[in-house]
Design an enzyme around this catalytic site. Structure first.
Site, short mmCIF file in Angstrom:
data_model
loop_
_atom_site.label_atom_id
_atom_site.label_comp_id
_atom_site.label_asym_id
_atom_site.label_seq_id
_atom_site.Cartn_x
_atom_site.Cartn_y
_atom_site.Cartn_z
N ASP A 165 0.77 -1.19 0.13
CA ASP A 165 0.08 0.05 -0.09
C ASP A 165 1.20 1.03 0.07
O ASP A 165 1.62 1.65 0.89
CB ASP A 165 -0.98 -0.17 1.35
CG ASP A 165 -1.72 1.26 1.35
OD1 ASP A 165 -1.61 1.96 0.73
OD2 ASP A 165 -2.84 0.95 2.15
N HIS A 166 0.74 2.07 -1.19
CA HIS A 166 1.75 3.14 -1.07
C HIS A 166 1.34 4.32 -0.16
O HIS A 166 2.05 5.20 -0.08
CB HIS A 166 1.66 3.39 -2.77
CG HIS A 166 2.83 4.14 -3.22
ND1 HIS A 166 3.87 4.87 -2.25
CD2 HIS A 166 3.61 4.12 -4.62
CE1 HIS A 166 4.90 5.12 -3.21
NE2 HIS A 166 4.96 4.55 -4.53
N ARG A 167 0.47 4.12 0.61
CA ARG A 167 0.07 4.99 1.31
C ARG A 167 0.99 4.75 2.75
O ARG A 167 1.14 6.12 3.59
CB ARG A 167 -1.40 5.06 1.84
CG ARG A 167 -2.32 5.40 0.62
CD ARG A 167 -3.87 5.20 1.26
NE ARG A 167 -4.24 3.77 1.44
CZ ARG A 167 -5.39 3.15 1.83
NH1 ARG A 167 -6.19 4.11 2.07
NH2 ARG A 167 -5.31 1.99 2.20
#
Length: 512
Positions: free
Chosen positions: A482-484
């Site tokens: 998850d790039h968050r």
């Protein structure tokens, strides 16, 4: 979870089945209208999106109504069974002892663990293998072996009434057709009938819906258990021509004498259908999106909608990892360690160095929550679909304990005996899709987790070692994250650490 009428009749409502579960499908009634039941007696087997469980009734008395038939979905909080006070003359032996429990009920039903009056020694009955006899000629329902008696840890079992009494005609028709299975067998089938080994109710329903005779199938599961793939293979196989007809055709073709008086002309055989094509009159197969299939669809769709995922991958030389496993197992063959256990240990090492990946995003609170413990999910393919059982606080386990826990957990997942609580709460998932013979994948993250490590098959490939070309055991590792929760530097650092430990298992010593 109940409603009392003026006459003392109680309506038992379908209880809360666990986190995120709002309904259940009735698999099999274990009592019939007119039966006497005791407190905490299992009355129905239901299938949720996560497990097949027995539901015990918290009241004693006589069954006056069953709400729903086999195959019907009931929402939580709706009527399940109605129980009236038993007549004094028909009260079974030992029933009076439980009158107080019947008056007060037994409280909140805990699925799979009784309802509070079964005694401390009472344990959850694990689902057992189903013996489904072939249908008797003439359309009558086949007799079914009686259930083996339960251990004497609770009140005596109430007498059983006629199977299927009180259930609508559709359910009875399903039994007569050989689809719905009766009580679990005690280990032997009735004389003169063929026992069919089936575990999953999904398999039974699939066979029933498509008219597949389970008695004609050869199971490919352990001990000859019929699996979903066996039923699907039977559906894909064109029907065979009866042997007698084929023999008659061969006899006609071998007979040189022309037809004449007393010798009828040979009947022309229809042209064989093309292999792999459906019959001309075949219709579309419609599979309802229910149960675990619907949960999988909803969860993966939500993951794709909410998580900006990225997948990175790297090839790794696993020759040393396999050699390390062989050395461990040679030293202690009584407690073998699997490759998956070693990969789990490597993941735990990587998550210690990169805790950002052991997290989830709280969208409502607009924050990232990093978990204190690693609750490791293991993707397992079962007859009911893809399940992800969870090993809680996996970082506290030794490598041997990991191996034992993984073996037991995957076996229980495939047998359908894991409670719903074991299928939720993961913080990081390990997916060994190499068992399907594929090299790589871009898997979908198991929402709400933040990362998933995928492992491809280990195969011989040319590899450069110390400037020389050699044949090595190579696997592809992929990390979907998850790039968050992090950027490429953290994700790349984790994946590189995993690959380095696969290539040089000695690096694990510095982090254990």
């Amino acid at each position: 979870m109940s409603a009392r009428t003026a006459t003392g009749t109680r309506v038992f409502l379908l209880p809360d089945l666990g986190e995120g579960l709002s309904e259940a499908e009735i698999v099999e009634w274990k009592v019939a209208v007119g039966d006497l039941v005791t407190v905490d007696q299992s009355v129905v087997e239901v299938e949720t999106a996560k497990a097949v469980v027995d539901v015990p009734c918290p009241y004693a008395g006589r069954v006056v109504a069953l709400h729903g038939a086999a195959g019907e979905t009931r929402p939580v909080g709706q009527p399940l069974i109605t129980v009236a006070p038993a007549d004094g003359g028909d009260e079974p032996a030992g029933h009076a002892t439980y009158r107080e429990e019947e008056r007060a009920g037994s409280g909140n039903v805990l699925i799979g663990y009784g309802t509070g009056h079964g005694g401390s020694a009472r344990r959850r009955r694990r689902p057992r293998l189903t013996l489904a006899p072939e249908p008797v000629a003439g359309g009558a329902a086949a007799a079914v072996a009686e259930r083996a008696p339960e251990p004497a840890t609770g009140p005596p079992s109430a007498p059983r009434g006629p199977a299927g009494a009180g259930v609508d005609a559709a359910a009875s028709a399903g039994v007569a057709a050989g689809g719905a299975v009766g009580p679990v067998g005690g280990g032997t089938a009735p004389t003169g009938e063929t026992a069919v080994l089936v575990i999953s109710p999904i398999v039974r329903r699939l066979a029933r819906d498509h008219g597949v005779d389970l008695g004609s199938l050869r199971g490919t599961g352990p001990g000859g258990v019929i699996r979903r793939c066996d039923v699907e293979a039977a559906l894909a196989t064109p029907p065979q021509r009866p042997a007698g007809r084929a023999a008659a055709r061969d006899q006609h073709s071998a007979d040189p004498a022309p037809p004449g008086p007393g010798r009828p002309a040979a009947v022309a055989e229809p042209a064989p259908a093309h292999v792999g094509l459906a019959p001309a009159d075949a219709s579309d197969v419609v599979i309802p999106l229910t149960g675990i299939r619907r949960v999988i669809a909803d969860k993966l769709s939500r993951s794709r909608r909410e998580i900006p995922e990225v997948t990175i991958w790297v090839d790794a030389d696993a020759t040393a990892l396999l050699a390390t496993r062989a050395a461990i197992n040679a030293a202690t063959p009584d407690a073998p360690v699997s490759v998956l256990a070693l990969l789990a240990r490597i993941c735990l090492s990587g998550l210690r160095r990169f805790p950002q990946l052991n997290a989830h995003v709280d969208t409502e609170g607009q924050r990232i929550v990093q978990s204190a413990g690693v609750h490791l999910g293991i993707a397992a393919q079962t007859d009911r679909g893809l399940l992800v059982p969870v090993l809680r606080d996996a970082q506290r386990l030794t490598t041997r304990e990991l191996a034992a826990a993984l073996a037991q957990t995957t076996a229980d997942a495939r047998a359908g005996t894991l409670p719903p609580a074991r299928l939720t709460g993961g913080t990081f998932t390990l997916n060994n899709y190499g068992v399907f013979g594929v090299d790589g994948s871009t898997p979908i993250i198991n929402h709400p987790e933040a990362a998933l490590l995928g492992v491809g098959r280990i195969v011989d490939k040319p590899w450069v070692v110390d400037g020389q070309l050699a044949v090595r055991k190579v696997t592809q590792l992929s990390l979907t994250f998850d790039h968050r929760v992090c950027d490429g530097g953290v994700a790349g650092g984790f994946l590189r650490h995993v690959a380095d430990c696969v290539e040089q298992p000695a690096l694990l010593v510095a982090n254990v």
